[in-house]
Motif scaffolding. Structure first.
Motif, PDB file in Angstrom:
ATOM      1  N   SER A  43     124.482  30.025  45.201  1.00  0.00           N
ATOM      2  CA  SER A  43     123.209  30.725  45.410  1.00  0.00           C
ATOM      3  C   SER A  43     123.122  32.041  44.650  1.00  0.00           C
ATOM      4  O   SER A  43     122.041  32.407  44.165  1.00  0.00           O
ATOM      5  CB  SER A  43     122.984  30.973  46.900  1.00  0.00           C
ATOM      6  OG  SER A  43     122.949  29.741  47.593  1.00  0.00           O
ATOM      7  N   HIS A  55     118.095  23.912  48.738  1.00  0.00           N
ATOM      8  CA  HIS A  55     117.127  23.759  47.658  1.00  0.00           C
ATOM      9  C   HIS A  55     117.706  22.908  46.530  1.00  0.00           C
ATOM     10  O   HIS A  55     117.003  22.098  45.930  1.00  0.00           O
ATOM     11  CB  HIS A  55     116.700  25.123  47.118  1.00  0.00           C
ATOM     12  CG  HIS A  55     115.817  25.033  45.930  1.00  0.00           C
ATOM     13  ND1 HIS A  55     114.505  24.615  46.010  1.00  0.00           N
ATOM     14  CD2 HIS A  55     116.057  25.275  44.613  1.00  0.00           C
ATOM     15  CE1 HIS A  55     113.971  24.611  44.808  1.00  0.00           C
ATOM     16  NE2 HIS A  55     114.883  25.005  43.937  1.00  0.00           N
ATOM     17  N   ASP A  58     115.080  30.185  45.771  1.00  0.00           N
ATOM     18  CA  ASP A  58     115.923  31.172  46.453  1.00  0.00           C
ATOM     19  C   ASP A  58     115.147  31.688  47.654  1.00  0.00           C
ATOM     20  O   ASP A  58     114.146  32.380  47.504  1.00  0.00           O
ATOM     21  CB  ASP A  58     116.277  32.318  45.517  1.00  0.00           C
ATOM     22  CG  ASP A  58     117.040  33.435  46.200  1.00  0.00           C
ATOM     23  OD1 ASP A  58     117.679  33.183  47.242  1.00  0.00           O
ATOM     24  OD2 ASP A  58     116.986  34.571  45.695  1.00  0.00           O
ATOM     25  N   ASP A  59     115.624  31.327  48.841  1.00  0.00           N
ATOM     26  CA  ASP A  59     114.908  31.717  50.060  1.00  0.00           C
ATOM     27  C   ASP A  59     115.401  33.043  50.632  1.00  0.00           C
ATOM     28  O   ASP A  59     114.964  33.465  51.689  1.00  0.00           O
ATOM     29  CB  ASP A  59     114.995  30.617  51.112  1.00  0.00           C
ATOM     30  CG  ASP A  59     116.420  30.326  51.554  1.00  0.00           C
ATOM     31  OD1 ASP A  59     117.354  31.033  51.110  1.00  0.00           O
ATOM     32  OD2 ASP A  59     116.605  29.384  52.344  1.00  0.00           O
ATOM     33  N   ARG A  87     116.992  23.155  54.353  1.00  0.00           N
ATOM     34  CA  ARG A  87     117.851  24.315  54.096  1.00  0.00           C
ATOM     35  C   ARG A  87     118.471  24.372  52.707  1.00  0.00           C
ATOM     36  O   ARG A  87     118.841  25.450  52.255  1.00  0.00           O
ATOM     37  CB  ARG A  87     118.960  24.376  55.148  1.00  0.00           C
ATOM     38  CG  ARG A  87     118.380  24.596  56.540  1.00  0.00           C
ATOM     39  CD  ARG A  87     119.422  24.784  57.594  1.00  0.00           C
ATOM     40  NE  ARG A  87     120.177  26.006  57.392  1.00  0.00           N
ATOM     41  CZ  ARG A  87     121.235  26.333  58.118  1.00  0.00           C
ATOM     42  NH1 ARG A  87     121.635  25.542  59.092  1.00  0.00           N
ATOM     43  NH2 ARG A  87     121.890  27.444  57.886  1.00  0.00           N
ATOM     44  N   SER A 129     121.139  28.643  49.434  1.00  0.00           N
ATOM     45  CA  SER A 129     120.118  27.704  48.974  1.00  0.00           C
ATOM     46  C   SER A 129     120.606  26.740  47.894  1.00  0.00           C
ATOM     47  O   SER A 129     120.068  25.653  47.748  1.00  0.00           O
ATOM     48  CB  SER A 129     118.899  28.467  48.448  1.00  0.00           C
ATOM     49  OG  SER A 129     119.292  29.344  47.401  1.00  0.00           O
TER      50      SER A 129
END
Length: 94
Positions: A32, A83, A41-42, A81, A47
């Motif tokens: 991530s 990506h 990108d949360d 959850r 992610s």
């Protein structure tokens, strides 16, 4: 940890893949940080992932069939959850 819903995502991924594939080798790598600020990108820092899995369950299966086994084990995580998930798969002895 009894409640995997509150565990860091790497632990959840590892537990799911262990239960589904009984791997002889398993690496769960959080990528991530390489995607910070990018689409997908949360902000959680959880992610983008790479999994390296060696399992007898992969013997005689092609790349797509192996990836489907992983996708099945992680299906709800891939929806909510995760990506991006890169996969490196092999059967023992490969």
């Amino acid at each position: 940890m009894n409640d995997l819903a509150t565990a860091p995502l790497a632990e959840i991924i590892a537990a799911r893949l262990t239960a589904a594939l009984a791997p002889s080798q398993l690496e769960v790598i959080n990528d991530s940080h390489q995607h910070r600020g990018h689409l997908g990108d949360d902000g959680t820092g959880e992610s983008h992932w790479t999994v390296v899995v060696e399992s007898a369950a992969f013997a005689g299966k092609n790349r797509v069939a192996r990836q489907r086994l992983i996708n099945t084990a992680l299906a709800d995580l891939l929806v909510h959850r995760i990506h991006a998930l890169a996969m490196k798969t092999r059967a023992p002895g490969e």
